[in-house]
Design an enzyme around this catalytic site. Structure first.
Site, mmCIF file in Angstrom:
data_model
loop_
_atom_site.group_PDB
_atom_site.id
_atom_site.type_symbol
_atom_site.label_atom_id
_atom_site.label_comp_id
_atom_site.label_asym_id
_atom_site.label_seq_id
_atom_site.Cartn_x
_atom_site.Cartn_y
_atom_site.Cartn_z
ATOM 1 N N CYS A 42 -15.805 13.150 6.524
ATOM 2 C CA CYS A 42 -16.435 13.246 5.193
ATOM 3 C C CYS A 42 -17.582 14.256 5.276
ATOM 4 C CB CYS A 42 -16.967 11.856 4.840
ATOM 5 S SG CYS A 42 -18.045 11.756 3.408
ATOM 6 N N ASN B 229 12.630 -14.755 -2.549
ATOM 7 C CA ASN B 229 12.449 -14.487 -1.126
ATOM 8 C C ASN B 229 13.654 -15.078 -0.402
ATOM 9 O OD1 ASN B 229 11.532 -14.405 1.595
ATOM 10 N ND2 ASN B 229 9.409 -14.471 0.874
ATOM 11 N N PRO B 230 14.263 -14.337 0.544
ATOM 12 C CA PRO B 230 15.393 -14.941 1.274
ATOM 13 C C PRO B 230 14.964 -16.122 2.143
ATOM 14 C CG PRO B 230 15.264 -12.557 1.678
ATOM 15 C CD PRO B 230 14.036 -12.953 0.929
ATOM 16 N N CYS C 228 -14.141 7.504 2.951
ATOM 17 C CA CYS C 228 -15.020 7.645 4.113
ATOM 18 C C CYS C 228 -15.335 6.274 4.702
ATOM 19 C CB CYS C 228 -16.332 8.329 3.687
ATOM 20 S SG CYS C 228 -17.508 8.455 5.037
ATOM 21 N N VAL D 295 0.844 -1.211 0.000
ATOM 22 C CA VAL D 295 0.000 0.000 0.000
ATOM 23 C C VAL D 295 0.875 1.255 0.000
ATOM 24 C CG1 VAL D 295 -1.898 -1.183 1.183
ATOM 25 C CG2 VAL D 295 -0.149 -0.030 2.547
ATOM 26 N N HIS E 89 -4.642 -4.405 -2.068
ATOM 27 C CA HIS E 89 -4.981 -3.967 -0.718
ATOM 28 C C HIS E 89 -5.040 -2.455 -0.596
ATOM 29 C CE1 HIS E 89 -3.412 -8.123 0.737
ATOM 30 N NE2 HIS E 89 -4.641 -8.177 0.308
ATOM 31 N N GLY F 52 8.839 -11.372 -2.505
ATOM 32 C CA GLY F 52 8.813 -10.676 -1.218
ATOM 33 C C GLY F 52 7.504 -10.749 -0.479
ATOM 34 N N CYS G 164 -20.441 13.642 4.675
ATOM 35 C CA CYS G 164 -21.626 12.942 5.237
ATOM 36 C C CYS G 164 -21.536 12.854 6.750
ATOM 37 C CB CYS G 164 -21.718 11.530 4.638
ATOM 38 S SG CYS G 164 -20.622 10.327 5.429
HETATM 39 C C1 BV8 Z 1 -10.862 -11.243 3.286
HETATM 40 C C2 BV8 Z 1 -3.342 -3.601 3.850
HETATM 41 C C3 BV8 Z 1 -13.109 -11.886 2.979
HETATM 42 C C4 BV8 Z 1 -3.503 -2.915 5.167
HETATM 43 C C5 BV8 Z 1 -3.232 -5.980 4.366
HETATM 44 C C6 BV8 Z 1 -7.741 -17.978 8.504
HETATM 45 C C7 BV8 Z 1 -7.246 -18.662 7.399
HETATM 46 C C8 BV8 Z 1 -7.178 -18.068 6.139
HETATM 47 C C9 BV8 Z 1 -7.601 -16.759 5.965
HETATM 48 C C10 BV8 Z 1 -8.082 -16.093 7.061
HETATM 49 C C11 BV8 Z 1 -8.165 -16.674 8.324
HETATM 50 N N1 BV8 Z 1 -8.664 -15.761 9.182
HETATM 51 C C12 BV8 Z 1 -8.916 -14.626 8.507
HETATM 52 C C13 BV8 Z 1 -8.584 -14.823 7.226
HETATM 53 C C14 BV8 Z 1 -8.695 -13.880 6.155
HETATM 54 C C15 BV8 Z 1 -7.554 -12.879 6.252
HETATM 55 C C16 BV8 Z 1 -6.215 -13.579 6.246
HETATM 56 O O1 BV8 Z 1 -5.772 -14.073 5.232
HETATM 57 N N2 BV8 Z 1 -5.578 -13.594 7.434
HETATM 58 C C17 BV8 Z 1 -4.276 -14.243 7.544
HETATM 59 C C18 BV8 Z 1 -3.394 -13.445 8.501
HETATM 60 C C19 BV8 Z 1 -4.482 -15.669 8.039
HETATM 61 N N3 BV8 Z 1 -7.689 -12.098 5.042
HETATM 62 C C20 BV8 Z 1 -8.504 -11.033 5.035
HETATM 63 O O2 BV8 Z 1 -9.105 -10.625 6.011
HETATM 64 C C21 BV8 Z 1 -8.673 -10.366 3.684
HETATM 65 N N4 BV8 Z 1 -10.069 -10.198 3.414
HETATM 66 O O3 BV8 Z 1 -10.506 -12.389 3.465
HETATM 67 O O4 BV8 Z 1 -12.141 -10.874 2.932
HETATM 68 C C22 BV8 Z 1 -13.699 -11.794 4.343
HETATM 69 C C23 BV8 Z 1 -14.683 -10.871 4.556
HETATM 70 C C24 BV8 Z 1 -15.268 -10.807 5.805
HETATM 71 C C25 BV8 Z 1 -14.844 -11.661 6.836
HETATM 72 C C26 BV8 Z 1 -13.797 -12.560 6.615
HETATM 73 C C27 BV8 Z 1 -13.210 -12.639 5.363
HETATM 74 C C28 BV8 Z 1 -8.021 -8.995 3.672
HETATM 75 C C29 BV8 Z 1 -6.532 -9.149 3.843
HETATM 76 C C30 BV8 Z 1 -5.864 -7.802 3.559
HETATM 77 C C31 BV8 Z 1 -5.298 -7.236 4.830
HETATM 78 N N5 BV8 Z 1 -4.536 -6.025 4.505
HETATM 79 N N6 BV8 Z 1 -2.591 -4.857 4.026
HETATM 80 C C32 BV8 Z 1 -2.194 -2.399 5.680
HETATM 81 O O5 BV8 Z 1 -1.141 -2.643 5.055
HETATM 82 O O6 BV8 Z 1 -2.220 -1.745 6.720
HETATM 83 S S1 BV8 Z 1 -2.352 -7.400 4.596
HETATM 84 C C33 BV8 Z 1 -0.688 -7.113 4.664
HETATM 85 O O7 BV8 Z 1 -0.065 -8.288 5.155
HETATM 86 C C34 BV8 Z 1 -0.041 -6.922 3.334
HETATM 87 O O8 BV8 Z 1 -0.797 -6.158 2.457
HETATM 88 C C35 BV8 Z 1 0.176 -8.303 2.818
HETATM 89 O O9 BV8 Z 1 -0.871 -8.738 2.012
HETATM 90 C C36 BV8 Z 1 0.094 -9.137 4.046
HETATM 91 C C37 BV8 Z 1 1.266 -10.060 4.183
HETATM 92 O O10 BV8 Z 1 2.362 -9.286 4.163
HETATM 93 P P1 BV8 Z 1 3.519 -9.549 3.067
HETATM 94 O O11 BV8 Z 1 3.367 -8.556 2.001
HETATM 95 O O12 BV8 Z 1 3.605 -10.971 2.668
HETATM 96 O O13 BV8 Z 1 4.676 -9.165 3.974
HETATM 97 P P2 BV8 Z 1 5.238 -10.035 5.166
HETATM 98 O O14 BV8 Z 1 5.914 -9.124 6.120
HETATM 99 O O15 BV8 Z 1 4.195 -10.969 5.660
HETATM 100 O O16 BV8 Z 1 6.345 -10.904 4.432
HETATM 101 C C38 BV8 Z 1 7.450 -10.235 3.861
HETATM 102 C C39 BV8 Z 1 8.188 -11.286 3.104
HETATM 103 O O17 BV8 Z 1 9.251 -10.648 2.437
HETATM 104 C C40 BV8 Z 1 8.788 -12.343 4.018
HETATM 105 O O18 BV8 Z 1 8.524 -13.616 3.470
HETATM 106 C C41 BV8 Z 1 10.288 -12.038 3.959
HETATM 107 O O19 BV8 Z 1 11.066 -13.222 4.015
HETATM 108 C C42 BV8 Z 1 10.424 -11.397 2.617
HETATM 109 N N7 BV8 Z 1 11.530 -10.457 2.476
HETATM 110 C C43 BV8 Z 1 12.126 -9.701 3.437
HETATM 111 N N8 BV8 Z 1 13.105 -8.950 2.863
HETATM 112 C C44 BV8 Z 1 13.083 -9.232 1.525
HETATM 113 C C45 BV8 Z 1 12.095 -10.194 1.278
HETATM 114 N N9 BV8 Z 1 11.839 -10.683 0.053
HETATM 115 C C46 BV8 Z 1 12.597 -10.227 -0.964
HETATM 116 N N10 BV8 Z 1 13.559 -9.298 -0.818
HETATM 117 C C47 BV8 Z 1 13.842 -8.790 0.409
HETATM 118 N N11 BV8 Z 1 14.816 -7.878 0.553
HETATM 119 ZN ZN ZN Z 2 -19.082 9.809 3.880
#
Ligand code: BV8
Ligand code: ZN
Length: 240
Positions: free
Chosen positions: A148, A213-214, A128, A104, A120, A187, A150
């Site tokens: 907003c 990914n490392p 809003c 984001v 995302h 990543g 509203c």
């Molecule tokens: C939804 C925006 C339907 C906000 C983000 C149980 C099982 C399965 C799913 C779920 C569950 N319980 C709940 C859920 C659903 C949930 C989910 O998946 N939860 C997970 C934690 C289990 N998902 C949701 O809620 C989604 N919506 O399902 O809607 C719904 C509707 C109603 C009710 C229920 C469900 C919405 C998910 C979106 C959340 N928003 N971001 C903000 O940023 O503030 S998520 C956020 O974390 C990121 O956007 C990203 O998507 C996510 C994971 O982060 P990554 O990008 O992967 O980063 P991370 O730090 O995790 O990893 C970094 C990686 O980089 C590492 O592997 C590391 O080794 C590597 N790295 C490090 N350095 C380097 C590198 N790689 C390369 N080069 C480097 N130098």
């Molecule tokens: Zn509004």
């Protein structure tokens, strides 16, 4: 030089549809904390699954606003790194490249990528909390939380846990994944759904899946190739 790079470079030339799917790791070398870095990660100091949720916002909008203001400052102070720049350069060079990001931070756009699919949302945009209307620009200060017309509170235009992803963006991302001949997952910890499903469904439809990914992730054993290194070094080498 990874010895798989020459073969990958050939595949890049021969494949008409290439997808890059990125997560927080692609911005790590720009100094943006990822979600899972134990020491500096956003999970370590905060509870993103609570803060990045409608419930968390309802309970304490000021803390959530301040958390995003802190992250936005880091994003504005950061520069795109060689990983972002390599992807943007390839998009200019090759037709048929789709960039899908979970991030984001807006760094892909600042690197020159014309139209990343932001699954995302984007923390530089506001909307809003009540009527979803566009919330215009960030306020200069948070002395009082912005509202907003509203009467509803404004919020960052990002997708929180428990919220649906923008259906049009997700549909375009899913379609690109299903058409992909070559799919790069870069990543991301491959833990957050439905975004994390994309490389798996691409693989099932015959894409050659490359993970950069490392660290290993749940995708690693399904990928055709894992390049264990930082995106900022691997991608420029690969896309040179
Ligand atoms: C939804 C925006 C339907 C906000 C983000 C149980 C099982 C399965 C799913 C779920 C569950 N319980 C709940 C859920 C659903 C949930 C989910 O998946 N939860 C997970 C934690 C289990 N998902 C949701 O809620 C989604 N919506 O399902 O809607 C719904 C509707 C109603 C009710 C229920 C469900 C919405 C998910 C979106 C959340 N928003 N971001 C903000 O940023 O503030 S998520 C956020 O974390 C990121 O956007 C990203 O998507 C996510 C994971 O982060 P990554 O990008 O992967 O980063 P991370 O730090 O995790 O990893 C970094 C990686 O980089 C590492 O592997 C590391 O080794 C590597 N790295 C490090 N350095 C380097 C590198 N790689 C390369 N080069 C480097 N130098
Ligand atoms: Zn509004």
């Amino acid at each position: 030089m990874h010895d798989a790079i020459p073969d990958l470079a050939r595949r890049l030339r021969d494949t008409s549809r290439v997808v890059f799917f990125t997560g927080a790791g692609v911005s790590a070398e720009s100094g943006i904390p990822t979600f899972r870095d134990a020491q500096t990660g956003l999970w370590a100091r905060y509870r993103p699954e609570e803060l990045a949720s409608p419930e968390g916002f309802r309970a304490d909008p000021r803390t959530v606003w301040e958390w995003y203001a802190w992250r936005r400052e880091k994003c504005l102070a950061a520069e795109p790194n060689p990983a972002h720049l390599a992807i943007a350069a390839l998009e200019r060079r090759l037709p048929g490249v789709t960039l899908i990001t979970q991030n984001v931070d807006g760094l892909h756009q600042r690197a020159g990528s014309p139209a990343p699919l932001e699954l995302h949302g984007n923390l530089h945009r506001l909307k809003c909390f009540r009527c979803e209307a566009d919330g215009g620009d960030w306020p200069a200060t948070l002395d009082s939380l912005p509202h907003c017309a509203c009467g509803g509170l404004l919020r960052p235009a990002v997708v929180w846990f428990g919220e649906n992803l923008p259906s049009d963006v997700l549909a375009r991302a899913s379609e690109a994944g299903l058409q992909a001949g070559l799919f790069f997952s870069v990543g991301t910890s491959s833990l957050v759904y439905p975004a994390a499903e994309l490389p798996f469904s691409a693989k099932r439809r015959g894409a050659f899946v490359v993970e950069i990914n490392p660290q290993p992730t749940p995708l690693s054993r399904h990928a055709d190739l894992c390049l264990h290194g930082p995106a900022g070094s691997v991608l420029p080498e690969l896309l040179a």
